[in-house]
Scaffold this motif. Structure first.
Motif, PDB file in Angstrom:
ATOM      1  N   VAL A   1       0.821  -1.214   0.000  1.00 35.79           N
ATOM      2  CA  VAL A   1       0.000   0.000   0.000  1.00 35.79           C
ATOM      3  C   VAL A   1       0.857   1.267   0.000  1.00 35.79           C
ATOM      4  CG1 VAL A   1      -1.635   1.367   1.362  1.00 35.79           C
ATOM      5  CG2 VAL A   1      -2.078  -1.049   0.941  1.00 35.79           C
ATOM      6  N   PRO A   2       1.834   1.430   0.912  1.00 29.97           N
ATOM      7  CA  PRO A   2       2.662   2.649   0.860  1.00 29.97           C
ATOM      8  C   PRO A   2       3.417   2.784  -0.462  1.00 29.97           C
ATOM      9  CG  PRO A   2       2.965   1.500   2.936  1.00 29.97           C
ATOM     10  CD  PRO A   2       2.202   0.574   2.047  1.00 29.97           C
ATOM     11  N   GLU A   3       3.907   1.665  -1.004  1.00 28.46           N
ATOM     12  CA  GLU A   3       4.687   1.719  -2.238  1.00 28.46           C
ATOM     13  C   GLU A   3       3.812   2.105  -3.428  1.00 28.46           C
ATOM     14  OE1 GLU A   3       8.224   1.699  -4.254  1.00 28.46           O
ATOM     15  OE2 GLU A   3       7.909   1.400  -2.093  1.00 28.46           O
ATOM     16  N   LEU A   4       2.621   1.524  -3.528  1.00 31.45           N
ATOM     17  CA  LEU A   4       1.728   1.842  -4.641  1.00 31.45           C
ATOM     18  C   LEU A   4       1.203   3.276  -4.536  1.00 31.45           C
ATOM     19  CD1 LEU A   4      -0.277  -1.510  -4.936  1.00 31.45           C
ATOM     20  CD2 LEU A   4       1.555  -0.704  -6.403  1.00 31.45           C
ATOM     21  N   ASP A   5       0.905   3.713  -3.313  1.00 29.69           N
ATOM     22  CA  ASP A   5       0.472   5.107  -3.128  1.00 29.69           C
ATOM     23  C   ASP A   5       1.585   6.077  -3.523  1.00 29.69           C
ATOM     24  OD1 ASP A   5      -2.039   4.401  -2.311  1.00 29.69           O
ATOM     25  OD2 ASP A   5      -1.662   4.673  -0.170  1.00 29.69           O
ATOM     26  N   ARG A   6       2.809   5.754  -3.146  1.00 27.95           N
ATOM     27  CA  ARG A   6       3.953   6.629  -3.454  1.00 27.95           C
ATOM     28  C   ARG A   6       4.149   6.765  -4.963  1.00 27.95           C
ATOM     29  NH1 ARG A   6       9.187   6.228  -4.698  1.00 27.95           N
ATOM     30  NH2 ARG A   6       9.166   3.948  -4.687  1.00 27.95           N
ATOM     31  N   ARG A   7       3.875   5.687  -5.698  1.00 32.13           N
ATOM     32  CA  ARG A   7       4.087   5.705  -7.146  1.00 32.13           C
ATOM     33  C   ARG A   7       2.881   6.232  -7.919  1.00 32.13           C
ATOM     34  NH1 ARG A   7       7.961   0.672  -8.841  1.00 32.13           N
ATOM     35  NH2 ARG A   7       9.128   0.508  -6.895  1.00 32.13           N
TER      36      ARG A   7
ATOM     37  N   GLN B   1      -8.551   0.002   6.597  1.00 34.50           N
ATOM     38  CA  GLN B   1      -8.782   1.341   7.119  1.00 34.50           C
ATOM     39  C   GLN B   1      -7.624   1.765   8.025  1.00 34.50           C
ATOM     40  OE1 GLN B   1     -11.897   1.801  10.025  1.00 34.50           O
ATOM     41  NE2 GLN B   1     -12.365   3.892   9.392  1.00 34.50           N
ATOM     42  N   ASP B   2      -7.150   0.832   8.841  1.00 38.72           N
ATOM     43  CA  ASP B   2      -6.034   1.127   9.732  1.00 38.72           C
ATOM     44  C   ASP B   2      -4.744   1.349   8.939  1.00 38.72           C
ATOM     45  OD1 ASP B   2      -4.906   1.228  12.504  1.00 38.72           O
ATOM     46  OD2 ASP B   2      -3.755  -0.478  11.759  1.00 38.72           O
ATOM     47  N   LEU B   3      -4.535   0.552   7.888  1.00 41.41           N
ATOM     48  CA  LEU B   3      -3.320   0.678   7.083  1.00 41.41           C
ATOM     49  C   LEU B   3      -3.295   1.978   6.288  1.00 41.41           C
ATOM     50  CD1 LEU B   3      -2.832  -2.909   5.567  1.00 41.41           C
ATOM     51  CD2 LEU B   3      -1.288  -1.748   7.148  1.00 41.41           C
ATOM     52  N   THR B   4      -4.447   2.376   5.763  1.00 44.83           N
ATOM     53  CA  THR B   4      -4.491   3.503   4.827  1.00 44.83           C
ATOM     54  C   THR B   4      -4.894   4.820   5.472  1.00 44.83           C
ATOM     55  OG1 THR B   4      -6.804   3.025   4.253  1.00 44.83           O
ATOM     56  CG2 THR B   4      -5.098   1.916   2.968  1.00 44.83           C
ATOM     57  N   ARG B   5      -5.447   4.759   6.675  1.00 42.14           N
ATOM     58  CA  ARG B   5      -5.925   5.963   7.366  1.00 42.14           C
ATOM     59  C   ARG B   5      -6.956   6.716   6.524  1.00 42.14           C
ATOM     60  NH1 ARG B   5      -4.586   4.529  12.357  1.00 42.14           N
ATOM     61  NH2 ARG B   5      -2.384   4.009  12.525  1.00 42.14           N
ATOM     62  N   THR B   6      -7.806   5.963   5.831  1.00 43.50           N
ATOM     63  CA  THR B   6      -8.871   6.568   5.043  1.00 43.50           C
ATOM     64  C   THR B   6     -10.226   6.116   5.582  1.00 43.50           C
ATOM     65  OG1 THR B   6      -9.626   6.956   2.776  1.00 43.50           O
ATOM     66  CG2 THR B   6      -9.014   4.710   3.341  1.00 43.50           C
ATOM     67  N   SER B   7     -11.293   6.657   5.051  1.00 37.76           N
ATOM     68  CA  SER B   7     -12.624   6.363   5.603  1.00 37.76           C
ATOM     69  C   SER B   7     -13.059   4.950   5.246  1.00 37.76           C
ATOM     70  CB  SER B   7     -13.648   7.365   5.074  1.00 37.76           C
ATOM     71  OG  SER B   7     -13.890   7.145   3.701  1.00 37.76           O
ATOM     72  N   ILE B   8     -13.842   4.342   6.143  1.00 43.18           N
ATOM     73  CA  ILE B   8     -14.347   2.992   5.901  1.00 43.18           C
ATOM     74  C   ILE B   8     -15.284   2.978   4.693  1.00 43.18           C
ATOM     75  CG2 ILE B   8     -16.346   3.219   7.425  1.00 43.18           C
ATOM     76  CD1 ILE B   8     -14.135   0.087   6.999  1.00 43.18           C
ATOM     77  N   THR B   9     -15.998   4.092   4.445  1.00 44.35           N
ATOM     78  CA  THR B   9     -16.886   4.169   3.278  1.00 44.35           C
ATOM     79  C   THR B   9     -16.092   4.030   1.993  1.00 44.35           C
ATOM     80  OG1 THR B   9     -18.351   5.644   4.516  1.00 44.35           O
ATOM     81  CG2 THR B   9     -18.629   5.566   2.121  1.00 44.35           C
TER      82      THR B   9
END
Length: 437
Positions: free
Chosen positions: A131-137, A392-400
């Protein structure tokens, strides 16, 4: 008619106790005791004499010894560099596929599932790296999150699987055959996910940004080298089972031994890692054992109250075809999955559902895989979808947003359920080939 009132009363007790937030195993025991006392006036002393032998029998089955071993193997793996090796190994190998690194979520989860046996652990471990790697790219985040939510649930379907062991013990079917039965459906659903990612990437190229660093032949070889330890562990564990050299319980012990050796040789073993993994496996194994003991007691209690027989008779009066029955059970399990985790769903429902599907002519091995797919759907179904909360915990985004991202993969898994229902040999072909008489 009175028996149906009893069934409704038992259901009301289950909703009441679990709604109070009581631990699942305690809730099941309370439902059983209250049901026997209220509905058939059984004395408490008699209930005690029934409970004792059931607890002993449920807690001492040899097949159950595989659970703490596989759980411990997964806990050790969680604390090693295997997930990092997965990403490094798969990154150059997926470069030429449309969607590129998005496939590391799917293939990585499928591979990790084959050495872990837990959906939550697969999602969390692979997600921490990808997740962090794909978001970074700059990859399209809904596709990143959705593919991980769907593929992470494969930890239940691709063997070795803790839920398969639980089902095998409760339904009294071969765990080795269940392990073999889960491979093709697991690969099929992983294939559906990858095809979906490819299709979306071809239609909307911006979801997977172009990577200017084309991997060389040396990068490809290093990728294969990173995957070798994982491939060796999978080969040892599954090869020993399918060749007949060892039982699942014996193979689980071998898997733990190989994993310990790997962590020692690579310098990742420490007293802290050893004790943390051991305590975590004891905690998880005790939880599973407690639920199975209480569920076995509830199954016996419902037998005394004639609940399974009466529900089966009531459904039989509707004269449902086999496919209509499966549709009803699918809807039932989707609803149950909104509120219960996999072990609880399995042990609570089987006393009622298993006789129904057997009477309809379905193979118990096939039904085990169907049930596991239902549990996988529950992993990405709100309001209690464990993979959703992990993401949700990994990405710190909304559950929706996570639910929206996982929706296409929920539908793809439903397609997988439809496929194994229409073509049951997807499930049964491999165990028949491996264990034909």
């Amino acid at each position: 008619m009175e028996s149906l009132y009893i069934a409704g009363g038992v259901l009301a007790l289950i909703v009441f106790f679990l709604g109070l937030g009581v631990w699942v195993f305690a809730g099941l025991l309370l439902v059983s005791i209250a049901g026997l006392s209220l509905f058939i006036d059984m004395p408490l002393a008699r209930i005690g004499t029934i409970l004792g032998p059931i607890m002993i029998r449920s807690a001492t089955g040899w097949e159950l010894s595989a659970i703490p071993m596989f759980v411990w193997m997964g806990e050790i793996i969680l604390r090693t560099d295997i997930s990092t090796r997965l990403f490094k190994g798969l990154s150059p190998l997926t470069f030429h596929l449309p969607g590129r690194l998005l496939h590391t979520n799917i293939v990585g989860s499928a591979i990790f599932a084959a050495i872990c046996g837990s959906s939550a652990a697969t999602t969390a471990t692979v997600g921490k790296i990808t997740v962090p790697e794909l978001d970074r790219r700059g990859y399209y985040s809904p596709l990143t999150y959705g593919s991980l939510a769907g593929a992470g649930s494969l930890g239940l379907l691709i063997p070795p699987s803790i839920i398969m062991i639980v089902y095998g013990v409760v339904a009294e079917v071969s765990i080795s055959r269940l392990f073999a039965a889960g491979i093709l459906p697991g690969l099929m659903i992983a294939g559906f996910y990858s095809l979906y990612v490819i299709a979306v990437s071809l239609l909307f190229p911006k979801v997977a940004p172009a990577d200017t660093a084309r991997p060389s032949a040396a990068d490809m070889l290093r990728g294969v080298g990173n995957l070798l330890p994982i491939g060796l562990l999978i080969t040892l564990v599954l090869g020993a089972i399918y060749s007949g050299i060892a039982t699942p319980s014996e193979t689980a012990a071998v898997g733990v031994g190989v994993t310990l050796i790997y962590t020692v040789v690579t310098g990742q073993m420490s007293g802290k890692v050893f004790m943390e993994s051991l305590f975590a496996s004891v905690h998880t194994s005790c939880m599973i054992s407690a639920i199975m003991i209480s569920a076995a007691f509830m199954s016996t209690a419902m037998g005394f109250m004639h609940v399974p027989q009466d529900i089966s008779a009531a459904i039989g009066r509707f004269q449902l075809s086999p496919y209509e029955l499966i549709l009803v059970l699918t809807l039932l399990y989707i609803v149950l999955g909104m509120f219960l985790e996999g072990v609880s769903m399995t042990v609570m429902s089987l006393p009622i559902t298993l006789p129904l599907v057997l009477a309809a002519g379905f193979d118990p091995i096939w039904f085990g895989i169907f049930l596991i797919l239902m549990i996988e759907l529950a992993q990405i179904t709100p309001p209690i979808g464990f993979n959703l909360f992990i993401l949700q915990d990994l990405t710190r985004t909304s559950i929706t947003r996570i639910i929206f991202a996982a929706s296409p993969f929920f539908l793809l898994m439903c397609l997988g359920v439809l496929c194994i229902t229409l073509w049951p040999q997807i499930v049964l072909w491999l165990p028949d080939q491996l264990y034909s008489k």
